[in-house]
Write a protein that holds these residues in place. Structure first.
Motif, mmCIF file in Angstrom:
data_model
loop_
_atom_site.group_PDB
_atom_site.id
_atom_site.type_symbol
_atom_site.label_atom_id
_atom_site.label_comp_id
_atom_site.label_asym_id
_atom_site.label_seq_id
_atom_site.Cartn_x
_atom_site.Cartn_y
_atom_site.Cartn_z
ATOM 1 N N ALA A 200 -76.880 44.705 37.011
ATOM 2 C CA ALA A 200 -75.746 44.441 38.170
ATOM 3 C C ALA A 200 -74.483 43.850 37.593
ATOM 4 N N ARG A 201 -74.459 43.004 36.386
ATOM 5 C CA ARG A 201 -73.462 42.472 35.559
ATOM 6 C C ARG A 201 -72.856 43.533 34.994
ATOM 7 N N GLU A 202 -73.579 44.442 34.443
ATOM 8 C CA GLU A 202 -73.017 45.606 33.560
ATOM 9 C C GLU A 202 -71.958 46.259 34.210
ATOM 10 N N ILE A 203 -72.372 46.643 35.551
ATOM 11 C CA ILE A 203 -71.800 47.490 36.298
ATOM 12 C C ILE A 203 -70.509 46.831 37.442
ATOM 13 N N GLY A 204 -70.762 45.492 37.333
ATOM 14 C CA GLY A 204 -69.849 44.812 38.249
ATOM 15 C C GLY A 204 -70.147 45.084 39.689
ATOM 16 N N ALA A 205 -71.397 44.948 39.901
ATOM 17 C CA ALA A 205 -71.801 45.417 41.389
ATOM 18 C C ALA A 205 -71.149 44.392 42.267
ATOM 19 N N GLY A 206 -70.797 44.794 43.632
ATOM 20 C CA GLY A 206 -70.302 44.132 44.586
ATOM 21 C C GLY A 206 -71.396 43.527 45.536
ATOM 22 N N SER A 207 -72.522 44.607 45.729
ATOM 23 C CA SER A 207 -73.606 44.197 46.448
ATOM 24 C C SER A 207 -74.687 44.656 45.914
ATOM 25 N N VAL A 208 -76.016 44.281 46.165
ATOM 26 C CA VAL A 208 -77.152 44.661 45.555
ATOM 27 C C VAL A 208 -78.470 44.739 46.670
ATOM 28 N N ALA A 223 -83.714 37.455 41.440
ATOM 29 C CA ALA A 223 -82.366 37.746 41.007
ATOM 30 C C ALA A 223 -81.329 37.834 42.169
ATOM 31 N N VAL A 224 -81.993 38.942 43.159
ATOM 32 C CA VAL A 224 -81.033 39.005 44.399
ATOM 33 C C VAL A 224 -80.634 37.569 44.842
#
Length: 273
Positions: A200-208, A223-224
């Motif tokens: 999530a950090r690698e891709i810069g996720a805006g939501s998960v 983690a979520v």
């Protein structure tokens, strides 16, 4: 068009709303066995639900990424899921061995570090420990899993083996990951939560969104929860099982096994348009 379920919590609703509002930054995280694939007595025969691939192909191009996070070797999950060369899955990665291995649909290649030496040591000692238990050992390359589902009394075998397998793992620098009638001996330091957070950090996720069914998915749930507290909305989905209640109790949405997960993925793809 399939309808989306209503999350049971406000945090879950916020996660779903964020995913729908900006799907191009959303990360869809999915367990494999019990989530995309029905649980079977012989794990080697596990295959993704027949409608999983079309649902993923419909959704994946509309989001930042889809990550299948599994304790299996990445290549096995790719084979059993039918992911290789599947059209529409260019945004899919498989994080195998709890993130120690990575397969990327764009390259079709697996990257991984050297195996932990404790796995070979444990593998050599298991036959003597398991003799007559009615269990079955699954070779996973970077881990070994002892399945009790085929034993005369699966739960009794699971309970009887948990302590000795934990002791065996500890002696060789490994840990035991319990699951649905399975005890997996694997190296420490990686779990589905670490794998999900790092990706999530690698891709810069805006939501998960994360969907799972077993105890090994609890770190991903945590983690979520952590991502939510730091400003990244998230949605927790349980692929329903009567064998594991912890996930059901923590989930924002509970669906009816892999069939329900597939329906959810398809509904998301339809809603995003």
């Amino acid at each position: 068009m399939s309808s989306l379920p209503t999350p049971a919590t406000q945090a879950g609703q916020d996660g779903l709303d964020a995913l729908l509002a900006q799907p191009g930054t959303a990360l869809i995280g999915l367990d494999f066995d019990g989530t995309l694939a029905p649980i079977v007595a012989d794990p080697e025969r596990a295959r993704a639900h027949p409608d999983a691939l079309p649902a993923l192909a419909a959704l994946a191009p509309k989001v930042a990424a889809v990550a299948v996070i599994t304790g299996r070797p990445a290549e096995v999950a790719v084979r059993n899921g039918g992911f290789a060369d599947a059209p529409g899955l260019e945004h899919l990665v498989v994080l195998g061995h709890y993130g120690a291995e990575r397969w990327d649909a764009r390259t079709g290649k697996v990257t991984a570090p050297e195996p932990h030496p404790g796995v070979a040591a444990v593998r050599a000692e298991l036959p003597g420990l398991l003799d007559g238990s009615g269990t079955w050992v699954e070779e996973k390359g970077r881990a070994v899993a002892v399945h009790t589902r085929r034993a005369a009394d699966p739960q009794a075998a699971f309970d009887a083996l948990r302590e000795p397998l934990t002791e065996l793992a500890s002696r060789h620098g490994l840990i035991v990951e319990p699951g649905r009638m399975v005890l997996e001996l694997r190296p420490p330091g990686m779990d589905k939560g670490v794998a999900l957070s790092e990706f999530a950090r690698e891709i810069g996720a805006g939501s998960v969104l994360y969907a799972g069914d077993d105890l090994g998915d609890l770190p991903a749930y945590s983690a979520v929860d952590t991502l939510r507290t730091t400003g990244t909305p998230g949605l927790l989905v349980c692929s329903g099982s009567d064998e594991v209640t912890e996930l059901r109790e923590r989930a924002d949405v509970v669906v009816d096994g892999p069939e329900g997960v597939v329906q959810l993925l398809r509904a998301l793809a339809d809603r995003i348009g």
